[in-house]
Design an enzyme around this catalytic site. Sequence first.
Site, PDB file in Angstrom:
ATOM      1  N   HIS A 316       0.634  -1.237   0.025  1.00 44.48           N
ATOM      2  CA  HIS A 316       0.092   0.059  -0.004  1.00 44.48           C
ATOM      3  C   HIS A 316       0.839   1.249  -0.052  1.00 44.48           C
ATOM      4  O   HIS A 316       2.095   1.107   0.032  1.00 44.48           O
ATOM      5  CB  HIS A 316      -0.831   0.030   1.125  1.00 44.48           C
ATOM      6  CG  HIS A 316      -0.342   0.076   2.438  1.00 44.48           C
ATOM      7  ND1 HIS A 316       0.068   1.129   3.288  1.00 44.48           N
ATOM      8  CD2 HIS A 316       0.106  -0.975   3.560  1.00 44.48           C
ATOM      9  CE1 HIS A 316       0.497   0.907   4.226  1.00 44.48           C
ATOM     10  NE2 HIS A 316       0.548  -0.381   4.300  1.00 44.48           N
ATOM     11  N   CYS A 335       2.805  -5.479   6.690  1.00 39.77           N
ATOM     12  CA  CYS A 335       2.498  -4.980   5.146  1.00 39.77           C
ATOM     13  C   CYS A 335       3.817  -4.131   4.647  1.00 39.77           C
ATOM     14  O   CYS A 335       4.700  -3.971   5.307  1.00 39.77           O
ATOM     15  CB  CYS A 335       1.246  -4.282   5.324  1.00 39.77           C
ATOM     16  SG  CYS A 335      -0.133  -4.985   5.598  1.00 39.77           S
TER      17      CYS A 335
END
Length: 426
Positions: A316, A335
Amino acid sequence: MIVSRLSRRALFAATASVAFAVALGSIPSKADDQDSAQAEWPQSYEASPHMAVGREATPILSPATVDATEAAIQKYQDIVTRGGWNTVPAGAELRVGSKSKAVEALRERLVASGDLDPVAGAGPVFDSFVEAAVQRFQARNGLSQTGVVSEATFTELNVPAAARLQQLETNIVRLKAYSGDLGARYVVANIPAASVETVENGVVYSHHAAGVGKIDRQSPIMQTKATEINFNPFWTVPPSLIKKDLIPKMKADPNYLTDEKIRVFNKDGQEVSPASIDWNSNEATNFKYRQDTGADLNSLGFVRVNIPNPYGVYMHDTPSKGIFGDDFRFVSSGCIRVQDVRDYVAWLLKDTPGWGRDQIDAVIRSGDRLDVKLAQPVNVYWIYVTAWATPDGIVQFRPDVYQRDGAGPGPLASAVPAQPMALPQE
């Protein structure tokens, strides 16, 4: 999350001393550092062309990298056989104009590893030739190319040649494991290097700095596919972070959720007031938390790339662009945050009709929630490679931050306990 620019050694020591105390800030605050240009690797005009380190077009997962790394192993075996290299006495920073015996030792060390051409001469003066050699060494070790020998550079300089050889021998096995057909288009995220590269038809298309999992919240090693792009996504706080981060933040500042535009919902989907929750108990774990859209405050920034996997992680954007200029980018909860995410998403969507860069920019500007499935899913590999070489003979090293190299090199090896392979979710 905005991370202070500490040296690797300072960060490692701090991590060990607090025994992986949970770092506040896994849910980032607002950041106005929105435009961070991707750093290049500058070279002094004093550097010979064959000594320069540039952007590499050969994928890290390729037969050419395997061949180059095998050649590097032979080179380092020869260095070790000849006694390795000297250490450089750590002390005050060394820079252009410094004059000391430490500079003499630095010159010898840089010649031994091929970073300084012997024709540059010897002596106690730190000149522009030495500066260029230091920049080359820093580029090969994932450090900012300042040309100044500070604590982080001293640390890497003084890793023994035998340890570097062991690192290469460990990683050639990993590189060979990816010797099959990886796909015509694929993504490689190398966790120790905190970097992402896109590959098309056997050539690197783009390089991206990345923010990856903290030492105690590691990004997993895995193979998956990019299947969907979420524009202007909601950020939902996973259960693993409610106890670790959100509850402590609310205890410290009862207005935290309100300030960060994070809403609280009960099991029936009804929004409730944060003031109605007892933050001195585990009651908070019974609710769901969602941050409003908008890149100025949303922890995901503009874009999330879905990559189905059992760890609940993804790739992201981030509003905290400042992290991409740091040497130490182990900052997430598993992440991977990607620099220049619009370019990355445009490449992923290039085979999806109607999704060029103009359309991507338009939907981001609109702030509208939109999910777009890739017409052709793209293979994604999250790997752990701490040493490799490129066909031009450049040998790259990165710290073994997750302790996967066994008793491998670097000050971290004895400073930080081994951690599980993967911990879930951003």
